[in-house]
Design an enzyme around this catalytic site. Sequence first.
Site, short mmCIF file in Angstrom:
data_model
loop_
_atom_site.label_atom_id
_atom_site.label_comp_id
_atom_site.label_asym_id
_atom_site.label_seq_id
_atom_site.Cartn_x
_atom_site.Cartn_y
_atom_site.Cartn_z
N TYR A 184 20.37 28.68 44.36
CA TYR A 184 20.66 28.51 45.33
C TYR A 184 19.21 27.77 46.32
CZ TYR A 184 21.37 29.04 51.00
OH TYR A 184 21.43 29.15 52.08
N THR A 186 17.14 28.49 47.91
CA THR A 186 15.56 29.64 48.32
C THR A 186 15.21 30.80 47.23
OG1 THR A 186 17.08 31.55 49.13
CG2 THR A 186 16.25 30.21 50.59
N LYS A 187 16.32 30.29 46.34
CA LYS A 187 15.78 30.99 44.82
C LYS A 187 14.89 30.76 43.19
CE LYS A 187 19.50 34.41 45.36
NZ LYS A 187 19.78 33.79 47.21
N THR A 188 14.60 31.22 43.13
CA THR A 188 12.83 30.80 42.75
C THR A 188 13.22 29.45 41.13
OG1 THR A 188 14.12 32.85 40.33
CG2 THR A 188 12.43 33.20 42.82
#
Length: 389
Positions: A184, A186-188
């Site tokens: 997604y 905002t993920k790393t």
Amino acid sequence: MPSTAEVFLPFHRALIEEEEKRAVLEVLDSGWLTTGPRVRQFESEFARFVEAAHAIAVNSCTAALHLALAALKVGQGDEVIVPTMTFAATGEVVLYMDARPVLVDCVPGSFHLDPQQVEAAITQRTKAIIPVHYAGLPCDMDSILNIARARNLKVVEDAAHSLPADYQGKKIGSLGDITCFSFYATKTLTTGEGGMITTHDPALADHMRILGLHGISRDAWKRYTAKGTWKYEILEAGYKYNLTDLQAAIGLAQLKKCDSMRNARARVAHTYSQLLADQDVFELPALSPGKGHAWHLYVIQVNPRSLRIHRDQVIEELRERGIGSSVHFIPLHLHPLYQNRLGYRPGQFPEAEARFDAALSLPIYPDMTDAEIERVVEALRDIGRRFRS
Ligand SMILES: Cc1ncc(COP(=O)(O)O)c(C=O)c1O
């Protein structure tokens, strides 16, 4: 107070550079936009990266969790143990299967599910446990895997936050029966939307691959290529969960710098921890020996005994100073769905409620500058000074 006219410092900023842009253009030029060679390459490089035998790319972690439970044949009347301290996806996939999410509280002083409570929640109907590696810090996997093995239960790890992370020297993605990752925005590692499933079990891998693309027989995606055939067989009712080559191209570029982005976030985390160490109004995230933290989130607790204002007002104070922040998560049992449909009540999981009530996620991303970190720290110090009780 720093000027509110300063540029807003967002809660998250993805690190998208020239290599991601170039990779997307190459896919566009290739004429093959959906699932194809880039997805297969992403799967094999990802599997190698997390030391898993198989990786299946999907279009979200929610899809990954759903396919995991479907492949494990979780069904009506079954129970799946889920932490109440998680995002909607972890619990809703259990409901997709007409099974019951059985919620458990956190370990005291932590955001992670409590293995003792997991053990106490097991019944004849329990099929699986879904530990969530909250914020990127692995759960106590030895205890969870031991409990699961002793009771013949499956472990599906929700690793939406934990790429890359490790536990006792082993990569998250190589431990449980099935591990589910999120890409997604905002993920790393991000592909905008996306996800990955990893497993060592070839039969489960095959089944999830088929289920993720309409239940159509293997290699269906090749049917439009020179080597492909138009023929296909529908084996069971599946889902449309495939990742596209456009997304995989971004994912491949992000995977190359996954470790360096992690190290950059760790630097932000350690700087926060150093600079905020003298602030008794905020409790800082703890580290754990034997656990490699992905530092997806840096979550502090606003100490209600030493600050006059509630966490919600701290968020407002930060916003007024031009700083974005967030809260992870409103525990599942506090939501109407879980109360009206499953009978959960406020007060049932006091640890999760207390953690939620005080939790505050600060900005953390690879290209945060020292000046930006200091701006957040100075804002928190200022809030601490003004509102100390
Ligand atoms: C713990 C957890 N699990 C699952 C998900 C779902 O991920 P996705 O948006 O890729 O479906 C999220 C997303 O924020 C999450 O935080």
